[in-house]
Scaffold this active site. Structure first.
Site, PDB file in Angstrom:
ATOM      1  CG  ASP A   1      11.732  -4.094   3.378  1.00 55.51           C
ATOM      2  OD1 ASP A   1      12.205  -5.240   3.521  1.00 55.51           O
ATOM      3  OD2 ASP A   1      10.496  -3.859   3.490  1.00 55.51           O
TER       4      ASP A   1
ATOM      5  CG  HIS B   1       9.812  -6.536  -7.365  1.00 59.52           C
ATOM      6  ND1 HIS B   1       8.587  -6.076  -6.964  1.00 59.52           N
ATOM      7  CD2 HIS B   1       9.549  -7.449  -8.349  1.00 59.52           C
ATOM      8  CE1 HIS B   1       7.618  -6.682  -7.662  1.00 59.52           C
ATOM      9  NE2 HIS B   1       8.183  -7.525  -8.496  1.00 59.52           N
TER      10      HIS B   1
ATOM     11  CB  CYS C   1      31.108   4.190 -17.296  1.00 62.56           C
ATOM     12  SG  CYS C   1      29.545   4.032 -16.417  1.00 62.56           S
TER      13      CYS C   1
ATOM     14  CE1 TYR D   1      13.234   2.863  -5.554  1.00 62.12           C
ATOM     15  CE2 TYR D   1      13.175   4.666  -7.125  1.00 62.12           C
ATOM     16  CZ  TYR D   1      12.733   3.431  -6.702  1.00 62.12           C
ATOM     17  OH  TYR D   1      11.767   2.753  -7.410  1.00 62.12           O
TER      18      TYR D   1
HETATM   19  P1  OAD Z   1       0.812  -3.177  -2.292  1.00 62.82           P
HETATM   20  O1  OAD Z   1       0.940  -1.830  -1.664  1.00 62.82           O
HETATM   21  O2  OAD Z   1       0.244  -3.250  -3.652  1.00 62.82           O
HETATM   22  O3  OAD Z   1      -0.072  -4.116  -1.354  1.00 62.82           O
HETATM   23  C1  OAD Z   1       0.180  -4.214   0.012  1.00 62.82           C
HETATM   24  C2  OAD Z   1      -0.814  -5.186   0.617  1.00 62.82           C
HETATM   25  O4  OAD Z   1      -0.480  -5.343   1.976  1.00 62.82           O
HETATM   26  C3  OAD Z   1      -2.279  -4.749   0.561  1.00 62.82           C
HETATM   27  O5  OAD Z   1      -3.069  -5.824   0.059  1.00 62.82           O
HETATM   28  C4  OAD Z   1      -2.621  -4.455   2.024  1.00 62.82           C
HETATM   29  O6  OAD Z   1      -3.982  -4.773   2.339  1.00 62.82           O
HETATM   30  C5  OAD Z   1      -1.682  -5.401   2.730  1.00 62.82           C
HETATM   31  N1  OAD Z   1      -1.332  -5.034   4.120  1.00 62.82           N
HETATM   32  C6  OAD Z   1      -1.327  -3.820   4.696  1.00 62.82           C
HETATM   33  N2  OAD Z   1      -0.927  -3.907   5.979  1.00 62.82           N
HETATM   34  C7  OAD Z   1      -0.690  -5.225   6.219  1.00 62.82           C
HETATM   35  C8  OAD Z   1      -0.265  -5.963   7.366  1.00 62.82           C
HETATM   36  N3  OAD Z   1       0.009  -5.375   8.534  1.00 62.82           N
HETATM   37  N4  OAD Z   1      -0.114  -7.305   7.235  1.00 62.82           N
HETATM   38  C9  OAD Z   1      -0.399  -7.920   6.058  1.00 62.82           C
HETATM   39  N5  OAD Z   1      -0.801  -7.273   4.971  1.00 62.82           N
HETATM   40  C10 OAD Z   1      -0.943  -5.934   5.036  1.00 62.82           C
HETATM   41  O7  OAD Z   1       2.275  -3.848  -2.222  1.00 62.82           O
HETATM   42  P2  OAD Z   1       2.831  -5.064  -3.077  1.00 62.82           P
HETATM   43  O8  OAD Z   1       1.783  -6.054  -3.366  1.00 62.82           O
HETATM   44  O9  OAD Z   1       4.069  -5.514  -2.399  1.00 62.82           O
HETATM   45  O10 OAD Z   1       6.967  -2.712  -7.344  1.00 62.82           O
HETATM   46  O11 OAD Z   1       3.225  -4.325  -4.422  1.00 62.82           O
HETATM   47  C11 OAD Z   1       3.835  -5.051  -5.446  1.00 62.82           C
HETATM   48  C12 OAD Z   1       4.788  -4.154  -6.195  1.00 62.82           C
HETATM   49  O12 OAD Z   1       4.098  -2.976  -6.646  1.00 62.82           O
HETATM   50  C13 OAD Z   1       5.931  -3.614  -5.374  1.00 62.82           C
HETATM   51  O13 OAD Z   1       7.013  -4.509  -5.288  1.00 62.82           O
HETATM   52  C14 OAD Z   1       6.307  -2.357  -6.098  1.00 62.82           C
HETATM   53  C15 OAD Z   1       4.912  -1.811  -6.338  1.00 62.82           C
HETATM   54  O14 OAD Z   1       4.784  -0.890  -7.361  1.00 62.82           O
HETATM   55  C16 OAD Z   1       7.752  -1.822  -7.955  1.00 62.82           C
HETATM   56  O15 OAD Z   1       8.015  -0.726  -7.497  1.00 62.82           O
HETATM   57  C17 OAD Z   1       8.305  -2.312  -9.260  1.00 62.82           C
END
Ligand code: OAD
Length: 250
Positions: free
Chosen positions: A106, A121, A154, A69
């Site tokens: 972020d 999140h 703590c 992280y």
């Molecule tokens: P993902 O990595 O699962 O999905 C990212 C998406 O962004 C994919 O569908 C890509 O096709 C798309 N993508 C890539 N480049 C792009 C661009 N330039 N413009 C638009 N889209 C683009 O990420 P999240 O859906 O955010 O949670 O993931 C959800 C959660 O899973 C996160 O918050 C995190 C992760 O595990 C935790 O860590 C709890």
């Protein structure tokens, strides 16, 4: 030239009084931050979430989790918002009520001067202690993967203020996100694979309440039943849409 689908969404945006944006890691990809599930560069193509993003992982190996992280926090601090984030900020200056529900930790929507951002999140820039959730201040100059601070109240180790797998989402943030999905005229689902619940179901919730739902994603596998699909990266698709909806604002 805009496609018919893009024109349809632009028109819906122009008429909308309330817009909700649901964003995921893909919107920050063009700022240089990796997504999670990209097959080549995504975090989960290199690491297992159960080793890095759960309370059990932290208990087992706090130093490893903290280090990961810490590196992500440094990358997020160095990253700049891209034209996708900025287009949403512009949308907020035009449409009366725009809510941004983000799964991203972020802080780039806020760096783009967007307001009304719900961090579903949590935030990687927030720190609290693992045992008792005491809020901790982290001086960016002292933030190093080799230094894992302990809570001054703590003694418990610091953890990032994000939601890990197996943890509850912040209650108020979730309630506000559900309202934003229920009440919007248009929802833009940007840069998310739509795999992680409950964020993933906000699009279908908006649809069932009568909203126009548009998925913006370069990956055609992200099509959502009932929504319209706009294939392309957020950094070019979102500015195109806003320019098409409000040509005078260019
Ligand atoms: P993902 O990595 O699962 O999905 C990212 C998406 O962004 C994919 O569908 C890509 O096709 C798309 N993508 C890539 N480049 C792009 C661009 N330039 N413009 C638009 N889209 C683009 O990420 P999240 O859906 O955010 O949670 O993931 C959800 C959660 O899973 C996160 O918050 C995190 C992760 O595990 C935790 O860590 C709890």
């Amino acid at each position: 030239m805009l496609s018919d689908t893009e024109m349809h969404v632009a028109q819906a945006l122009r008429q909308a009084k309330r817009v909700t944006v649901l964003s995921g890691a893909g919107i920050s990809a063009e700022s240089g931050l990796p997504t999670f599930r990209d097959p080549l560069t995504g975090y989960w193509s290199k690491f297992r979430p159960e080793d890095l993003a759960t309370p059990i992982a932290f208990r087992r190996n706090p130093e490893l989790v903290w280090r990961w992280y810490c590196e992500r926090r440094a990358a997020a601090r160095a990253a700049k918002p891209n034209p996708g984030h900025l287009a949403i900020t512009k949308l907020q200056s035009i449409v009366p009520a725009v809510t941004i529900v983000t799964q991203n930790v972020d802080g780039l929507h806020q760096s783009a001067s967007s307001t009304n951002v719900i961090e579903l999140h949590g935030s990687i820039h927030a720190t609290r202690c693992f045992d008792r959730d005491h809020v901790m201040e982290l001086n960016p100059e002292e933030d190093s993967p080799d230094r894992h601070p302990a809570c001054p109240l703590c003694g418990s180790l610091a953890r990032p203020g994000v939601v890990w797998f197996g943890e509850m989402l912040p209650e108020e943030a979730l309630a506000r996100s559900i309202s934003a999905a229920n009440e919007c005229d248009v929802m833009l689902v940007v840069g998310t694979s739509g795999i992680v619940q409950p964020a993933a179901s906000l699009g279908s919730r908006a649809l069932s309440h009568g909203a126009v739902v548009a998925v913006v994603n370069p990956d055609p596998r992200s099509v959502m039943t009932g929504g319209v699909f706009l294939e392309g990266p957020a950094g070019s698709m979102l500015p195109r849409l806003i320019d098409a909806a409000w040509p005078d604002s260019k």
